[in-house]
Every structure is written in C-alpha cells, then in structure tokens.
Design an enzyme around this catalytic site. Sequence first.
Site, PDB file in Angstrom:
ATOM      1  N   ARG A 143      35.390  69.046  26.269  1.00 18.18           N
ATOM      2  CA  ARG A 143      35.722  69.785  25.132  1.00 18.18           C
ATOM      3  C   ARG A 143      34.729  69.378  24.286  1.00 18.18           C
ATOM      4  NH1 ARG A 143      38.085  69.835  20.815  1.00 18.18           N
ATOM      5  NH2 ARG A 143      38.028  67.319  20.652  1.00 18.18           N
TER       6      ARG A 143
ATOM      7  N   GLU B   6      35.801  60.351  23.022  1.00 15.49           N
ATOM      8  CA  GLU B   6      35.233  61.494  22.327  1.00 15.49           C
ATOM      9  C   GLU B   6      35.432  62.701  23.188  1.00 15.49           C
ATOM     10  OE1 GLU B   6      34.421  62.740  18.910  1.00 15.49           O
ATOM     11  OE2 GLU B   6      34.633  60.714  19.133  1.00 15.49           O
ATOM     12  N   ASP B   7      36.057  63.768  22.878  1.00 13.74           N
ATOM     13  CA  ASP B   7      35.784  65.180  23.057  1.00 13.74           C
ATOM     14  C   ASP B   7      36.157  65.265  24.756  1.00 13.74           C
ATOM     15  OD1 ASP B   7      35.260  66.094  20.736  1.00 13.74           O
ATOM     16  OD2 ASP B   7      32.976  66.511  21.293  1.00 13.74           O
TER      17      ASP B   7
ATOM     18  N   TYR C 279      24.825  65.448  12.973  1.00 16.93           N
ATOM     19  CA  TYR C 279      26.013  65.580  13.641  1.00 16.93           C
ATOM     20  C   TYR C 279      26.582  67.189  13.088  1.00 16.93           C
ATOM     21  CZ  TYR C 279      30.357  64.568  15.681  1.00 16.93           C
ATOM     22  OH  TYR C 279      31.369  64.287  16.412  1.00 16.93           O
TER      23      TYR C 279
ATOM     24  N   LYS D 252      27.761  60.320  17.046  1.00 15.48           N
ATOM     25  CA  LYS D 252      28.786  59.301  16.522  1.00 15.48           C
ATOM     26  C   LYS D 252      28.180  57.994  16.379  1.00 15.48           C
ATOM     27  CE  LYS D 252      32.632  61.951  16.660  1.00 15.48           C
ATOM     28  NZ  LYS D 252      33.695  62.211  15.338  1.00 15.48           N
TER      29      LYS D 252
ATOM     30  N   ASP E 170      38.718  59.627  18.594  1.00 12.98           N
ATOM     31  CA  ASP E 170      38.460  60.084  17.306  1.00 12.98           C
ATOM     32  C   ASP E 170      39.276  61.581  17.030  1.00 12.98           C
ATOM     33  OD1 ASP E 170      37.266  59.896  15.061  1.00 12.98           O
ATOM     34  OD2 ASP E 170      35.742  61.327  15.657  1.00 12.98           O
ATOM     35  N   ASP E 171      39.612  62.206  18.261  1.00 17.17           N
ATOM     36  CA  ASP E 171      39.778  63.771  18.031  1.00 17.17           C
ATOM     37  C   ASP E 171      41.272  63.628  17.691  1.00 17.17           C
ATOM     38  OD1 ASP E 171      37.234  64.955  18.905  1.00 17.17           O
ATOM     39  OD2 ASP E 171      37.950  63.963  20.950  1.00 17.17           O
TER      40      ASP E 171
ATOM     41  N   ASN F 283      35.615  73.185  14.109  1.00 21.08           N
ATOM     42  CA  ASN F 283      34.309  72.856  14.304  1.00 21.08           C
ATOM     43  C   ASN F 283      33.577  73.880  15.293  1.00 21.08           C
ATOM     44  OD1 ASN F 283      33.475  71.296  11.738  1.00 21.08           O
ATOM     45  ND2 ASN F 283      34.458  69.507  13.014  1.00 21.08           N
TER      46      ASN F 283
END
Length: 640
Positions: A241, A331-332, A188, A259, A354-355, A496
């Site tokens: 993203r 996610e993203d 990850y 993930k 999750d973000d 990150n």
Amino acid sequence: MLSARTVAAASSPASLWKRGGGEGGSSDGCRSCREVRRRAAAVRVRAAAPRRVEAVTMGSAAQTEEEEMAAAGGGVEDPYSKDRATEEQPVTPWAFSVASGYTLLRDPHHNKGLAFTEKERDAHYLRGLLPPAVVSQDLQIKKMMHNLRQYQVPLQRYMAMMDLQERNERLFYKLLIDNVEELLPVVYTPTVGEACQKYGCIFRHPQGLYVSLRDKGKVLDVLRNWPERNIQVIVVTDGERILGLGDLGCQGMGIPVGKLSLYTALGGVRPSACLPITIDVGTNNEQLLNDEFYIGIRQRRATGKEYHELMEEFMNAVKQIYGEKVLIQFEDFANHNAFDLLAKYSKSHLVFNDDIQGTASVVLAGLLAALEVVGGTLAEHTYLFLGAGEAGTGIAELIALEISKQTKAPVEECRKKVWLVDSKGLIVDSRKETLQPFKKPWAHEHEPLTNLLDAVQSIKPTVLIGTSGVGRTFTKEVVEAMASFNERPIIFSLSNPTSHSECTAEEAYNWTDGRAVFASGSPFDPVEYNGKIHVPGQANNAYIFPGFGLGVVISGAIRVHEDMLLAASEALAEQATQENFDKGSIFPPFTNIRKISAHIAAAVAAKAYELGLATRLSPPKDLVKYAESCMYTPVYRSYR
C-alpha cells in the site's frame, strides 16, 4: 610509518602473491608478507589511537553541562566522529583500510569532490585525479541547486538527488538540510510516489536490503550481507500500500530509502545507522507482473501462513543481529497486515508504524495548535473522519487518548467524540457485526448514513479530517456545510499524493470565505483570498518521525509507548507561533526542522526515562542540547 598507499597495497591479493604468499611461494616470501601485514596493522592501530583515547574520555564522569556535551562525543556511540559535537575534529577516512586515491573518490562516505584541500590531495594521492580548483562545500551546494533547478520534471530532480547520494553522501545531506522546503517534495512526497511506480526503470544502485520469499530460512544471512553493524533505525515495507498508489511490490523500496534520508537530514540519525528494507512477497499488480523492467518476484502476493512465517523470521533475525534497541518502522503495509504486525511485535520489539502512529501524532499536534486559533479544548470539539483505515483509526485513537489524558475520563467514553465514515457510510453500532476489528471501537449509536454530506449535516462536526486516499471527496457542498455551522471550520485533507487529496487549499479557503483552518498531507502553494495570503499547513509525518526516532536512539528505549507519541505531538504543537497562525498555518516552517526535531527527541527521551523504558545512563540536564549534540552533521571533515 607506512603510507596509506603501502597499507592498501600490502592488503591486495596481487601483493600477497608477489611476496610469495601464493601457492608454491618461498617461506621467505611468506615471512615477508606476514611482516608487511604486521606493520600495516600497526599503522591502523596508531591511526585509531586518538579515537580510543576519545572513547575513554567519553566514559568519564562529566560534572558540568559543558563537560557532558564534550564527553558525549556526538552522544551515542560515535566512533567515526559524525555528530555535531565532533564536527571540528580531524578524522581518518577509513574504509577497510585508509581510503586514498581513486578509491577515495569513489567512496560516497568520504568523497568531497573538488573540496579536497591541497594538503589532503597530497596526503591521499589525489594529485592529478582532480582538476586543480579547490572549492568550498557551499559553492558545491550552489552549483547543485543551479543544476537541479534546470530540470522541469520532478522525477529528474529525484534521480539527480539519488545519484548525488551515491556519489557524495555529505553533500547530499547538506544540500537537503540547507534547502529543505524546496527539496523535501523531491526526495519524498509527492515525487517519491512516481519514483516507486517507475522504480524498475530508474533503478541504478541498490540502496537497501531486499528480503524475498526465496530467502526463507536464510534471512539472517541476508542481513549479514549489509556492510554496517551498528544499525539504529530500520524502515521496512512490503510494498502493498504505497502512499495512495496501491500495490507496487518490490518497487516500494523508494519509501524506506526516502524515509531514512529524512531521518538523517531532519532528525540527525547517522546514515550509517539507517537500513532500508523491502520484504518482497510478490505483487497483485498485473501491470508490474507484465512489466519487463519489474525488479521483484513475478508471482501473486503471498498471504497467510507463508507471509507471517517470513515476517517472523525477519523480525527475529533483526533482533538477533542488531539487538533489542534497533527501531523497526513499518511503512506502507496494507491494513490487514499493518494492525496485526504492530499488535504482535509491539510487546517484543521496538516497533513503530508511521502510517498509524506517526500520522496520528502529527495530526494531533496540528489539532492542538489549531485550538490556539479556534479556541476550546480537544474534548469540546467533535471530529468526523472520511477514511477508516490505518491513518484514520490511528489518528482517532490518539485524539481519544489525549482527551482522556486531559479530562481523566475513560478512553472508551472519549471515543464517542470521534466519528468515522468508510466506503459503506457512517460507522454505526448496527454495522458492528460486519466491521473489521480495528473499526469496531468507533461504531456509535446513530442511524445509518451512506454518504459524507449526510454525516456532516447530521453530526455537525467542528473538525473534518480526510484519510480516504480518494481525491476531491470534500466537495463544495460538504465544505460549505462545515462553514455553515462553524465560524472557523478545521479541515484537514491528508491523503497523498497531491492528486489524492480530498480537496485543495484553494477550494477550502474559497468555499469557506477564507475562514477554514486548513492542513494537507502534500504541500500546496499559498492562496490569496480577498487580499489576504493564506499559507496552508502541511501535516507531514516528517515533522514527527525523525525527531521521534532520534529520541528513541539517544534514550536507548526498548519499547514504544503511546505516551511517547503524545509527548511528540505536544512538543511539535509548542513550536508553532503566533506568526505562523497569522499566516494561516498551524505548523512551524520546515526551515526550523532540526530545531523542532531536537525538541521532539528531548520530549520523547524524557518520557522514555519517566516510563522506565530507557536503557542509557541517567538523562543529561538539558535533553534538548544533548539531542542537538547527537545529531549527524554533513559538513566536510578535515582529513589527516
């Protein structure tokens, strides 16, 4: 009884033709073929019988805690004996038929490599297909770690790990669990970011489903192509993203794959119950569009009606084929879609971003733990964020909710303790007309300020949190200002990958004379300052989402409620000890992550039951032990 080889042979097209089952064959041949197939089916029924008896046992009433654990059979629909509660039971390596011989060695779900015993080699026709040596799983892990440590380039380690996952699934997860602190940055962040950037070049095996604009009107058929039906967790991205790297289009698949590897390794959700998905609607990344190795649709990113119609078809198809209790983790996604999708589907689907929510939960846990070091309550501190996107506003909202819960004050009042700075400066009331909707709750009365240093000096926060995605924005002047009016300034540099972190651990400790309570999104090495070793905490979402997902699964929750996120934060904060604080870390070590995940899962499940969102039977007496029993374990099974 027919052997496994006979069963496999009886099912092959060639054998059907030889027995007269093909066009022009005799009726005797057809009858012979039907008889062989009938006998093969009988073999399957007899081999499956122990599991059916086991299922009856699972349904019986358990009177004691021990009986509940045994009856769990792994807890939640564990027909293939994959969980800790069933790890000692012998199993049959089923594929479509009993896997044997060369096929078994090519099946990552059942392959054990040189760990097949002499008895198993005879029973499954492996004699001669393997070297004579029989080795343990532990020795295999030792060899794999030796090989991985020979690589100097992190991406090479990532590729080696992905190859292992495709070759021997149980060994992959055992390796990751036993060496989680060393290998987590490989599978990850930060390595997965580089893997996504180069995904077209390193792509070897499809590891998930790709749903593209070309599949519009056929998304349900695409989902049916996935071989597993008992899906419990989906991680989906549209690649717009990826971490702090921007639009990577179809190559964002590395994120769902990574993930879900952590859902299994850290949270114990079975790999067969996990499904990575990428929604490919194009990319605005010119470099990828011109890259001959790019694996996605070569067009500009679809927006508006076209985009939302595809997403709606996808969400409805997921619910239709997998049911209401499948957890869908967004996610993203870019800000403009992330908030809209979460708001739209949170009332009709079991969804989690999750973000927005996972990051918020782990950061809140870090703040709750940091209070043990700096003192005071959440309501007594002042918070300043650099970054007002998904992560920043998500964390801010969860902090306000927890303050509201603790003080019984309205959440609108609690938001006034939290300030945000975006690319245009401090978010204040005078900017409200031009702000995006998700930023408006954070527009407070204050004079306009255009840079972070001015905001720090004016607001005098006790907590500084970076979610900007822009590296080195916590300058020496900013950090020294924090240290000038705080004895123990709390500084979270969360962006990150590592290159995008607002400041390094070394900078935070050096510029505050070693007084900072520091945490980051990506890992940093321990720092020595004035003879003392400081171990920086990592506010990694991997602390939260695996246990959160397991809690949702074992309770059969049908919706995600904000109180479940607060419960996860509180459970994680409780796992931090004085020993961790003495070393400078506010998070427990990842070596205990499965224990941590079990406690988080239990807290989430308990809250789901309390809120009436759980659909499974009444909760067991000990939810932590129950969660542990439901965890997938990757130790090799003995084959009949």
